[in-house]
Write a protein that holds these residues in place. Sequence first.
Motif, PDB file in Angstrom:
ATOM      1  N   ALA A  39       4.378   9.000  -8.057  1.00  0.00           N
ATOM      2  CA  ALA A  39       5.669   8.886  -8.906  1.00  0.00           C
ATOM      3  C   ALA A  39       5.001   9.064  -9.978  1.00  0.00           C
ATOM      4  O   ALA A  39       5.913   9.931 -10.897  1.00  0.00           O
ATOM      5  CB  ALA A  39       6.246   7.325  -9.014  1.00  0.00           C
ATOM      6  N   GLU A  40       3.916   8.088 -10.654  1.00  0.00           N
ATOM      7  CA  GLU A  40       3.722   8.720 -11.572  1.00  0.00           C
ATOM      8  C   GLU A  40       2.757   9.889 -11.907  1.00  0.00           C
ATOM      9  O   GLU A  40       2.548  10.161 -13.474  1.00  0.00           O
ATOM     10  CB  GLU A  40       2.072   7.353 -11.913  1.00  0.00           C
ATOM     11  N   VAL A  57       1.282  -1.747   0.068  1.00  0.00           N
ATOM     12  CA  VAL A  57      -0.580   0.082   0.047  1.00  0.00           C
ATOM     13  C   VAL A  57       0.854   1.082   0.038  1.00  0.00           C
ATOM     14  O   VAL A  57       0.586   2.109  -1.261  1.00  0.00           O
ATOM     15  CB  VAL A  57      -0.296  -0.061   1.291  1.00  0.00           C
ATOM     16  N   ALA A  58       2.156   1.119   0.580  1.00  0.00           N
ATOM     17  CA  ALA A  58       2.527   2.008   1.100  1.00  0.00           C
ATOM     18  C   ALA A  58       3.546   2.534  -0.143  1.00  0.00           C
ATOM     19  O   ALA A  58       3.631   3.741  -0.922  1.00  0.00           O
ATOM     20  CB  ALA A  58       3.574   2.158   1.964  1.00  0.00           C
ATOM     21  N   ALA A  59       3.716   1.142  -0.634  1.00  0.00           N
ATOM     22  CA  ALA A  59       5.040   1.116  -2.661  1.00  0.00           C
ATOM     23  C   ALA A  59       3.630   1.984  -3.316  1.00  0.00           C
ATOM     24  O   ALA A  59       4.101   2.705  -3.925  1.00  0.00           O
ATOM     25  CB  ALA A  59       5.326   0.038  -2.647  1.00  0.00           C
ATOM     26  N   THR A  60       2.188   1.358  -3.631  1.00  0.00           N
ATOM     27  CA  THR A  60       0.816   1.970  -4.197  1.00  0.00           C
ATOM     28  C   THR A  60       1.523   3.462  -4.098  1.00  0.00           C
ATOM     29  O   THR A  60       1.334   4.324  -5.011  1.00  0.00           O
ATOM     30  CB  THR A  60      -0.222   0.888  -3.875  1.00  0.00           C
ATOM     31  N   ALA A  61       1.111   4.024  -2.805  1.00  0.00           N
ATOM     32  CA  ALA A  61       1.433   5.157  -3.020  1.00  0.00           C
ATOM     33  C   ALA A  61       2.426   5.775  -3.511  1.00  0.00           C
ATOM     34  O   ALA A  61       1.709   6.897  -3.822  1.00  0.00           O
ATOM     35  CB  ALA A  61       0.794   5.154  -1.101  1.00  0.00           C
TER      36      ALA A  61
END
Length: 335
Positions: A117-118, A108-112
């Motif tokens: 970044a995206e 979840v943290a990486a996705t955020a």
Amino acid sequence: MARRRSRSDANIWPGFVDGLSTLLLVLMFVLSIFVVAQFYLGERLTSVKDELAFKDAELARLTARLDALAEQLGLARAEKEALQNQILALEATLAEKEAALAESRSTVAATAEELEAERALAEQQKSEIATLNAQLAALRRQLASLQEALEAAEAKDREQQAQIENLSQRLNAALARKVQELQEVRSRFFEALRAALAGRADVRVEGDRFVLQGDLLFAPCSATIGDAGRVELDKIAAIILDIQDDIPAEIPWVLRVDGHADATPLGPSCAARFASNLDLSAQRATAVVEYLKSRGVPAKRLAATGWGSQWPLVAGYSPAALAQNRRIEFKLDAR
């Protein structure tokens, strides 16, 4: 003396009787004690047996109780092990759940972070897309220019291909003319040889080759040209020198001199000078070429080859057949 002995005997007997009586009394007393002791021991042994029987029964009861307790203890241990296994399984499941939960939190943290970044990348990509669109338009213009150049090159290539085909046809026609010219020269050469060497049975034409019998030029087992052979080779050299000026300069002609031997094995004396029939035929062909060179025939127009006994003109081992197979052949050919 007799009276003294009787008196002594009379004195001994009462003492013996008294001692024996005392001994009997002692024995009777000992027997009485033994009987009493045996009775007491019997009673005691019976009591001991009863006690032992009681103790055996008690021991059997305690053993049965101990076995029952051991069985209960085994069941308790099995239940304990099963409970421990369940606890371990629950702990492993809990650890997996905790790891999955931690991974989910990390994801979840990486996705955020990736989302942020995206978002930043999207703005950059928009700018890059605009640049790429401009470059693509430039490339399309270049491609159109290259297509025009390619079409022009293809048209030129077709024109050159037609020229090449025309040149190829002209070259083939020129080669055909040169071959025809060489054939005419070869015919003139053979006709001149026939006229110069007319009337000799050991000289003849075989196809496109002019054949001289080896015995005309060389002695047996020799690569040295004899006097008669020099006379004939002088005629051939004169003919070559006479017609060479008539051959067009662009025709790369050569007179090939082929040496042939018969199939008879070399004798001891001949084998000392030549390694084989092939060696003998090659040395004879070389000797002819060297002689023609000495008579003015250009070296670049001569070639010597030895064939041994591989290509006989006549089959068999008769003297006539062997004589025909020992030969020197001349062939006028293009290089």
